[in-house]
Design a protein around this motif. Structure first.
Motif, PDB file in Angstrom:
ATOM      1  N   VAL A 110       8.553  26.447  80.520  1.00 62.09           N
ATOM      2  CA  VAL A 110       9.966  26.158  81.122  1.00 62.09           C
ATOM      3  C   VAL A 110      10.129  26.263  82.527  1.00 62.09           C
ATOM      4  O   VAL A 110       9.695  27.082  83.545  1.00 62.09           O
ATOM      5  CB  VAL A 110      10.927  27.604  80.651  1.00 62.09           C
ATOM      6  CG1 VAL A 110      12.209  27.767  81.441  1.00 62.09           C
ATOM      7  CG2 VAL A 110      10.620  27.768  79.189  1.00 62.09           C
ATOM      8  N   ARG A 270      16.368  26.030  73.546  1.00 61.30           N
ATOM      9  CA  ARG A 270      17.050  24.992  74.490  1.00 61.30           C
ATOM     10  C   ARG A 270      18.637  25.242  74.292  1.00 61.30           C
ATOM     11  O   ARG A 270      19.032  25.239  72.874  1.00 61.30           O
ATOM     12  CB  ARG A 270      16.639  23.729  74.288  1.00 61.30           C
ATOM     13  CG  ARG A 270      15.360  23.501  75.073  1.00 61.30           C
ATOM     14  CD  ARG A 270      15.524  21.817  75.131  1.00 61.30           C
ATOM     15  NE  ARG A 270      13.994  21.230  75.270  1.00 61.30           N
ATOM     16  CZ  ARG A 270      13.841  20.042  75.062  1.00 61.30           C
ATOM     17  NH1 ARG A 270      14.713  19.185  75.128  1.00 61.30           N
ATOM     18  NH2 ARG A 270      12.436  19.852  75.332  1.00 61.30           N
ATOM     19  N   TYR A 272      22.370  23.416  75.223  1.00 57.91           N
ATOM     20  CA  TYR A 272      23.202  22.076  75.800  1.00 57.91           C
ATOM     21  C   TYR A 272      24.771  22.339  75.783  1.00 57.91           C
ATOM     22  O   TYR A 272      25.050  23.007  74.655  1.00 57.91           O
ATOM     23  CB  TYR A 272      22.708  21.007  74.704  1.00 57.91           C
ATOM     24  CG  TYR A 272      21.367  20.273  74.681  1.00 57.91           C
ATOM     25  CD1 TYR A 272      21.152  19.230  75.536  1.00 57.91           C
ATOM     26  CD2 TYR A 272      20.241  20.827  73.979  1.00 57.91           C
ATOM     27  CE1 TYR A 272      19.708  18.682  75.459  1.00 57.91           C
ATOM     28  CE2 TYR A 272      19.162  20.391  74.196  1.00 57.91           C
ATOM     29  CZ  TYR A 272      18.887  19.386  74.841  1.00 57.91           C
ATOM     30  OH  TYR A 272      17.612  18.858  74.909  1.00 57.91           O
ATOM     31  N   GLU A 297      12.377  18.413  70.236  1.00 56.01           N
ATOM     32  CA  GLU A 297      10.921  18.419  70.974  1.00 56.01           C
ATOM     33  C   GLU A 297      10.242  17.104  70.685  1.00 56.01           C
ATOM     34  O   GLU A 297       9.077  16.858  71.225  1.00 56.01           O
ATOM     35  CB  GLU A 297      10.227  19.775  70.467  1.00 56.01           C
ATOM     36  CG  GLU A 297      10.734  20.756  70.781  1.00 56.01           C
ATOM     37  CD  GLU A 297       9.868  22.155  70.861  1.00 56.01           C
ATOM     38  OE1 GLU A 297       8.970  22.271  71.554  1.00 56.01           O
ATOM     39  OE2 GLU A 297       9.822  23.010  69.921  1.00 56.01           O
ATOM     40  N   PHE A 312      20.027  20.043  79.778  1.00 53.90           N
ATOM     41  CA  PHE A 312      19.774  21.372  78.970  1.00 53.90           C
ATOM     42  C   PHE A 312      19.068  22.357  79.866  1.00 53.90           C
ATOM     43  O   PHE A 312      18.562  22.362  80.995  1.00 53.90           O
ATOM     44  CB  PHE A 312      18.731  21.208  77.962  1.00 53.90           C
ATOM     45  CG  PHE A 312      17.356  20.935  78.224  1.00 53.90           C
ATOM     46  CD1 PHE A 312      16.539  21.787  78.389  1.00 53.90           C
ATOM     47  CD2 PHE A 312      16.962  19.415  78.486  1.00 53.90           C
ATOM     48  CE1 PHE A 312      15.050  21.396  78.857  1.00 53.90           C
ATOM     49  CE2 PHE A 312      15.573  19.295  78.752  1.00 53.90           C
ATOM     50  CZ  PHE A 312      14.850  20.295  78.834  1.00 53.90           C
ATOM     51  N   SER A 314      16.897  26.359  79.197  1.00 56.64           N
ATOM     52  CA  SER A 314      15.884  26.724  78.051  1.00 56.64           C
ATOM     53  C   SER A 314      15.387  28.037  78.804  1.00 56.64           C
ATOM     54  O   SER A 314      15.401  28.521  79.994  1.00 56.64           O
ATOM     55  CB  SER A 314      14.918  25.705  78.025  1.00 56.64           C
ATOM     56  OG  SER A 314      14.028  25.582  79.378  1.00 56.64           O
TER      57      SER A 314
END
Length: 347
Positions: A110, A270, A272, A297, A312, A314
């Motif tokens: 990350v 993740r 969004y 992914e 995004f 995460s």
């Protein structure tokens, strides 16, 4: 996923003459001319109870001189509600997942620029003003350390308190797969076959587990921040999520606020924003309209070119941490270990 009753059924067919007539004209234009033209070829995995309901609905669609009205329209609406709720339950209410285990992808790194913020025990006012009202996701720390489950729960513990319980087992990597289906087995059998045995993967998503097993419900508590919502405590839905490394929830959005509490194991997540929905390519079907077609992914950027435009955030959710997922926020989840989470859906 959208809760039962949240979608739109054929209510217009039972409404006023003008609205019903206009809507029915649009629906009728999409149907074959004769009843026998509307075939009901179903997968062998569909339960036997579904086909008679569909046949009844088809008969209502083509009855009344080609336009259902009055009692027939009301009956058609009720059938639509039943079938929609059945589909929702199969997709969401009690699924477990199984697939042939392959070597999982490495643990994601990350990067700081996309990392979700972490806050330790914020006050109600701080959480409300900085995250709830502006609808910003955040990882909360220190708010479930007092839960008894943090010291008690393990795979062995679940065998002891829930081993004899029969649960639905979902077959397929994720609910969007064509080969997805279900079967029933006890929790002990599930753990022995899909947790202990590393050849396959299973996943529990069960919203009735805590009502069925009081010992588990006593080990958790509703986060205080839920009091900032508009609903009552009885309106909060508590879900259990249990499975081994490698299980995936595809990118999707839910119709309520969500606190996802991690009891043991880690999850890569993740998020969004709803503002990026067009870049996430939701399925066109009504049932999966809140699920993305993109493999997060391993995205197919030729087929989904605008996905690269979607920003995004995460995190790797660790034991003892709670992720606040605002309503309609898209989220993708992959278990990095044998994992147990508890989620609270609230309004």
């Amino acid at each position: 996923m959208a809760a039962p009753g949240g979608g739109e059924g054929p209510a217009g067919l039972a409404g006023g003459p003008a609205a019903g007539g206009a809507l029915w004209a649009e629906v009728r234009a999409l149907l074959p001319g004769a009843e026998e033209g509307l075939t009901l070829a179903l997968s062998g995995e569909v339960e036997d109870c579904v086909l008679p309901l569909l046949r009844r609905a088809r008969g209502l669609l083509y009855g009344e001189a080609g336009r259902p009205c009055g009692a027939a329209a009301a009956a058609l609406q009720r059938l639509g509600d039943v079938l929609r709720d059945y589909s929702w339950e199969k997709l969401n209410a009690g699924p477990w997942r199984e697939r042939v285990r392959t070597d999982p992808p490495p643990v994601p790194v990350v990067q700081p620029e996309v990392a979700l913020p972490h806050v330790h025990c914020p006050s109600l006012e701080h959480f409300r003003d900085n995250y709830l009202i502006p609808q910003k996701p955040v990882v909360l720390e220190g708010i479930i350390d007092h839960w008894p489950c943090m010291k008690k729960w393990s795979v062995d513990y679940f065998c002891q308190v829930a081993g004899c319980r029969t649960v639905p087992v979902e077959l397929g990597t994720r609910y969007t797969d064509e080969e997805w289906s279900q079967k029933l087995m006890t929790v002990s059998d599930f753990i022995n076959q899909y947790i202990v045995n590393e050849n396959t993967v299973g996943y529990l998503a069960q919203h009735q587990l805590f009502d069925q097993i009081p010992e588990l419900k006593e080990d958790i508590s509703i986060p205080d921040y839920c009091c900032l919502g508009e609903g009552e405590e009885d309106d909060i839905t508590i879900n259990a999520w249990f499975g081994p490394e490698g299980t995936i929830s595809p990118l999707h959005q839910d119709p309520q606020q969500n606190f996802l509490a991690q009891v043991f194991g880690r999850k890569y997540i993740r998020l969004y924003s709803p503002q990026d929905s067009e870049n996430l390519y939701p399925h066109e079907s009504q049932i999966l309209h809140n699920t993305s077609q993109v493999d997060v992914e391993d995205p197919d950027l030729v087929k989904f070119p605008n996905f690269r435009k979607a920003a995004f955030q995460s995190c790797i959710l660790m034991p003892g941490q709670v992720l606040f997922i605002p309503v309609k926020y898209w989220h993708y989840v992959r278990s990095l270990d044998i994992s147990f989470s508890v989620s609270f859906w609230w309004s």
